[in-house]
Design a protein around this motif. Structure first.
Motif, PDB file in Angstrom:
ATOM      1  N   LEU A 197      12.635  43.955  23.277  1.00  0.00           N
ATOM      2  CA  LEU A 197      13.092  45.244  23.776  1.00  0.00           C
ATOM      3  C   LEU A 197      12.136  46.363  23.369  1.00  0.00           C
ATOM      4  N   ALA A 198      11.556  46.270  22.175  1.00  0.00           N
ATOM      5  CA  ALA A 198      10.586  47.277  21.740  1.00  0.00           C
ATOM      6  C   ALA A 198       9.355  47.271  22.645  1.00  0.00           C
ATOM      7  N   VAL A 199       8.871  46.083  22.985  1.00  0.00           N
ATOM      8  CA  VAL A 199       7.699  45.982  23.866  1.00  0.00           C
ATOM      9  C   VAL A 199       8.030  46.501  25.260  1.00  0.00           C
ATOM     10  N   ALA A 200       9.204  46.123  25.784  1.00  0.00           N
ATOM     11  CA  ALA A 200       9.602  46.579  27.115  1.00  0.00           C
ATOM     12  C   ALA A 200       9.745  48.100  27.152  1.00  0.00           C
ATOM     13  N   ALA A 201      10.374  48.672  26.120  1.00  0.00           N
ATOM     14  CA  ALA A 201      10.543  50.124  26.071  1.00  0.00           C
ATOM     15  C   ALA A 201       9.196  50.826  25.948  1.00  0.00           C
ATOM     16  N   LEU A 202       8.283  50.264  25.155  1.00  0.00           N
ATOM     17  CA  LEU A 202       6.955  50.853  24.997  1.00  0.00           C
ATOM     18  C   LEU A 202       6.192  50.844  26.326  1.00  0.00           C
ATOM     19  N   LEU A 203       6.284  49.738  27.055  1.00  0.00           N
ATOM     20  CA  LEU A 203       5.608  49.656  28.357  1.00  0.00           C
ATOM     21  C   LEU A 203       6.183  50.679  29.329  1.00  0.00           C
ATOM     22  N   ARG A 204       7.506  50.801  29.365  1.00  0.00           N
ATOM     23  CA  ARG A 204       8.111  51.780  30.271  1.00  0.00           C
ATOM     24  C   ARG A 204       7.706  53.197  29.894  1.00  0.00           C
ATOM     25  N   PHE A 205       7.598  53.466  28.582  1.00  0.00           N
ATOM     26  CA  PHE A 205       7.203  54.793  28.132  1.00  0.00           C
ATOM     27  C   PHE A 205       5.755  55.103  28.516  1.00  0.00           C
ATOM     28  N   ARG A 207      22.672  64.478  36.461  1.00  0.00           N
ATOM     29  CA  ARG A 207      22.338  64.039  35.114  1.00  0.00           C
ATOM     30  C   ARG A 207      21.991  62.554  35.085  1.00  0.00           C
ATOM     31  N   ASP A 208      21.115  62.221  34.166  1.00  0.00           N
ATOM     32  CA  ASP A 208      20.582  60.864  34.062  1.00  0.00           C
ATOM     33  C   ASP A 208      21.613  59.959  33.380  1.00  0.00           C
ATOM     34  N   SER A 209      22.205  59.036  34.143  1.00  0.00           N
ATOM     35  CA  SER A 209      23.263  58.179  33.608  1.00  0.00           C
ATOM     36  C   SER A 209      22.741  57.135  32.628  1.00  0.00           C
ATOM     37  N   ARG A 210      21.418  56.953  32.552  1.00  0.00           N
ATOM     38  CA  ARG A 210      20.879  55.954  31.632  1.00  0.00           C
ATOM     39  C   ARG A 210      21.150  56.315  30.175  1.00  0.00           C
ATOM     40  N   TRP A 211      21.354  57.595  29.891  1.00  0.00           N
ATOM     41  CA  TRP A 211      21.676  57.985  28.517  1.00  0.00           C
ATOM     42  C   TRP A 211      23.001  57.382  28.071  1.00  0.00           C
ATOM     43  N   TRP A 212      23.917  57.175  29.008  1.00  0.00           N
ATOM     44  CA  TRP A 212      25.194  56.559  28.647  1.00  0.00           C
ATOM     45  C   TRP A 212      25.005  55.096  28.265  1.00  0.00           C
ATOM     46  N   LEU A 213      24.037  54.434  28.853  1.00  0.00           N
ATOM     47  CA  LEU A 213      23.741  53.058  28.457  1.00  0.00           C
ATOM     48  C   LEU A 213      23.191  53.007  27.039  1.00  0.00           C
ATOM     49  N   LEU A 214      22.327  53.967  26.713  1.00  0.00           N
ATOM     50  CA  LEU A 214      21.822  54.039  25.342  1.00  0.00           C
ATOM     51  C   LEU A 214      22.963  54.335  24.371  1.00  0.00           C
ATOM     52  N   PHE A 231      12.535  57.247  28.016  1.00  0.00           N
ATOM     53  CA  PHE A 231      11.898  56.078  27.417  1.00  0.00           C
ATOM     54  C   PHE A 231      11.181  56.420  26.110  1.00  0.00           C
ATOM     55  N   ARG A 232      10.867  57.692  25.897  1.00  0.00           N
ATOM     56  CA  ARG A 232      10.364  58.066  24.573  1.00  0.00           C
ATOM     57  C   ARG A 232      11.441  57.832  23.526  1.00  0.00           C
ATOM     58  N   ALA A 233      12.676  58.232  23.837  1.00  0.00           N
ATOM     59  CA  ALA A 233      13.777  58.050  22.895  1.00  0.00           C
ATOM     60  C   ALA A 233      14.055  56.564  22.665  1.00  0.00           C
ATOM     61  N   VAL A 234      14.123  55.780  23.750  1.00  0.00           N
ATOM     62  CA  VAL A 234      14.392  54.349  23.625  1.00  0.00           C
ATOM     63  C   VAL A 234      13.276  53.659  22.849  1.00  0.00           C
ATOM     64  N   MET A 235      12.044  54.005  23.178  1.00  0.00           N
ATOM     65  CA  MET A 235      10.901  53.410  22.484  1.00  0.00           C
ATOM     66  C   MET A 235      10.917  53.752  20.998  1.00  0.00           C
ATOM     67  N   ALA A 236      11.189  55.026  20.676  1.00  0.00           N
ATOM     68  CA  ALA A 236      11.212  55.439  19.274  1.00  0.00           C
ATOM     69  C   ALA A 236      12.257  54.646  18.484  1.00  0.00           C
ATOM     70  N   PHE A 237      13.433  54.459  19.093  1.00  0.00           N
ATOM     71  CA  PHE A 237      14.493  53.745  18.381  1.00  0.00           C
ATOM     72  C   PHE A 237      14.138  52.275  18.190  1.00  0.00           C
ATOM     73  N   PRO A 261      23.351  46.946  26.888  1.00  0.00           N
ATOM     74  CA  PRO A 261      23.349  48.118  27.785  1.00  0.00           C
ATOM     75  C   PRO A 261      21.968  48.738  27.960  1.00  0.00           C
ATOM     76  N   VAL A 262      21.246  48.910  26.862  1.00  0.00           N
ATOM     77  CA  VAL A 262      19.937  49.540  26.991  1.00  0.00           C
ATOM     78  C   VAL A 262      18.939  48.611  27.664  1.00  0.00           C
ATOM     79  N   LEU A 263      19.155  47.297  27.564  1.00  0.00           N
ATOM     80  CA  LEU A 263      18.302  46.357  28.302  1.00  0.00           C
ATOM     81  C   LEU A 263      18.470  46.558  29.798  1.00  0.00           C
ATOM     82  N   VAL A 264      19.694  46.838  30.236  1.00  0.00           N
ATOM     83  CA  VAL A 264      19.921  47.151  31.649  1.00  0.00           C
ATOM     84  C   VAL A 264      19.162  48.413  32.037  1.00  0.00           C
ATOM     85  N   ALA A 265      19.152  49.424  31.142  1.00  0.00           N
ATOM     86  CA  ALA A 265      18.432  50.669  31.431  1.00  0.00           C
ATOM     87  C   ALA A 265      16.926  50.435  31.504  1.00  0.00           C
TER      88      ALA A 265
END
Length: 498
Positions: free
Chosen positions: A168-176, A55-62, A188-194, A103-107
């Motif tokens: 963080l919005a720009v970084a998440a959008l780029l990763r997505f 399982r993807d542990s990055r969800w715990w950071l979010l 990253f769709r979830a992180v970007m949306a938030f 936490p999500v910045l680390v992800a």
């Protein structure tokens, strides 16, 4: 679509409740904020559970970011209800509203799965801890626990929130946009949306609602704006995993993935520069740590890259070795023989003939019929070891030609010398006395055809192969256990010949 309709309905209920019961507006807004936050946290846990194995542990950071935001909201409620503080920017809640991105910045700063090393995680944790300290210092350099001392301080806090949310919005959008794996695309769709929704709604709310005459929750129907990021996160996590409708260029994907680990270090650098005027030692420490972190990550990544290139090169050499090795005997195979002949034929300055010995095991079919194919394989392996152990000179090249046939390339060897070499091999194999009841000699023997040709630009290695093959054919039809060339066929005396 059902999720979108449900989200719109929740927003509408929030707005209507604030309009119809303004006296209880604060309690209503706090109730909705906590409800949508809990819903977002629950959907995050479900997304983690459905992320597959492992399982993807990055969800715990979010999830940790959402928990920190909820703590900030709880402290804000405490200021309103327990301390009766109406300041729009109380320090304790503002600190958690700033800290929640950590936490999500680390992800978002994480490298691709294949490049997630323990040393990289250790560097990220150190930088994250330092960034948390910088957040604390920066927040309380502007406001106190009770809140902002004046309008300008409240505006400064709002600008700090805008800056980190936008980054963080720009970084998440780029990763997505630059994902190449389904799990990354989903996360990253979830992180970007938030964070895109939070950056927009948070900016509007902070500047035009909280600082525009409505500092307390419940004073305006626009409070429902803060529901949107959490509802967007619920929609992104609870809807099915997205299908990619575009394929970003590979260069873009690799560029964003390679640059993403710098997001965290650049955040440390930015906040370090912010606190330098009031806390020069801490600010300079943060800036230096950011530079060291980027440099260290780059250096260690380069070390990993060099190690990976070495491993791939070694694997490639091993695979190439397997391509040129006969799996049964361990000798060179026909492909290696052809390449060796070609290289010797075209060797610069070649002035001596090249000799080729074609070797055939006598009555090998009868040996297989008598003992079986597995015993025949053992026999070929033993024969290969015998010829490798004795009879060959430095520079001679032994290979399995195919079936029960072998070949020896003898560079710089005249025909008479090659005939002596062939006879030594024949006699040595016969002397091993490997029992062969169906052979007229009683033991395993070989027949060798020999040819020697001076390389020239007119002919080629095929000419030598054909000559040695004809010599072998002639020797076999003159009687086995022999060596011969196209010029002569000679039978050696054998004590076991009947």
């Amino acid at each position: 679509m059902k999720l979108v309709i449900a989200a719109v309905a929740i927003l509408a209920v929030h707005v209507i409740a604030l309009v119809l019961t303004p006296a209880g507006g604060m309690a209503i807004s706090y109730g909705f904020f906590f409800a949508v936050a809990v819903a977002a946290m629950s959907s995050t846990v479900l997304a983690w559970h459905s992320s597959g194995e492992p399982r993807d542990s990055r969800w715990w950071l979010l999830l940790a970011s959402l928990v920190l935001w909820t703590v900030g909201m709880s402290l804000s409620a405490r200021q309103n209800y327990v301390m009766d503080n109406s300041n729009p920017a109380p320090g304790d809640s503002m600190f958690f509203y700033i800290l929640y991105v950590l936490p999500v910045l680390v992800a978002v700063s994480s490298a691709p799965v294949a490049a997630r090393k323990k040393w990289a995680r250790s560097i990220d944790l150190v930088l994250a801890a330092l960034l948390g300290v910088l957040f604390y210092v920066r927040t309380f350099s502007i406001v106190s626990v009770e809140g902002a001392m004046g309008p300008q301080q409240a505006v400064d806090v709002a600008h700090m929130l805008d800056f980190e949310n936008l980054c963080l919005a720009v970084a998440a959008l780029l990763r997505f946009l630059a994902t190449d794996r389904a799990d990354d695309h989903y996360f990253f769709r979830a992180v970007m949306a938030f964070f895109v929704c939070y950056a927009i709604s948070g900016y509007f709310y902070n500047h035009y609602i909280a600082l525009g005459g409505h500092p307390d929750f419940g004073d305006s129907p626009w409070d429902a704006l803060l529901d949107i990021p959490f509802l967007a996160l619920c929609i992104a996590t609870l809807s099915r995993k997205p299908q990619r409708h575009w394929h970003p260029p590979v260069y873009l994907v690799r560029f964003v993935q390679s640059a993403s680990p710098t997001f965290l270090a650049m955040s440390v650098l930015g906040f370090g520069l912010m606190v330098i005027p009031g806390y020069p030692s801490l600010g300079i420490t943060g800036a230096i740590a950011a530079v060291i972190g980027i440099g260290l990550r780059g250096t260690l990544a380069q070390v990993d890259l060099v190690e990976e290139e070495f491993r791939l090169s070694r694997s490639r050499d091993e695979l190439e070795g397997l391509v040129f090795v006969d799996s049964l005997t361990g000798l060179a195979n026909r492909r290696a023989l052809d390449e060796r002949l070609l290289r010797e034929w075209h060797r610069p300055g070649q002035r001596e003939p090249i000799a080729l010995l074609m070797i055939d095991v006598d009555y090998f079919k009868e040996y297989n019929d008598r003992y079986g194919h597995l015993a025949g394989d053992d026999c070929l392996r033993a024969l290969a070891a015998t010829m490798m152990a004795r009879g060959l000179r430095a520079g001679d090249f032994l290979a399995r030609f195919g079936g029960e046939e072998f070949a020896v390339v003898a560079p710089g060897t005249r025909l008479a010398e090659a005939m002596v070499l062939a006879e030594d091999l024949r006699a040595h194999v016969e002397a091993q006395a490997i029992v062969h009841p169906r052979s007229p000699f009683g033991v395993l023997t070989i027949t060798v055809g020999v040819a020697a040709i001076q390389p020239s630009t007119v002919g080629g290695p095929l000419e030598l192969l054909n000559a040695a093959d004809r010599a072998l054919y002639r020797a076999k039809h003159s009687g086995r256990n022999r060596t011969g060339s196209l010029g002569e066929v000679r039978q050696e005396p054998s004590a076991r010949a009947g």
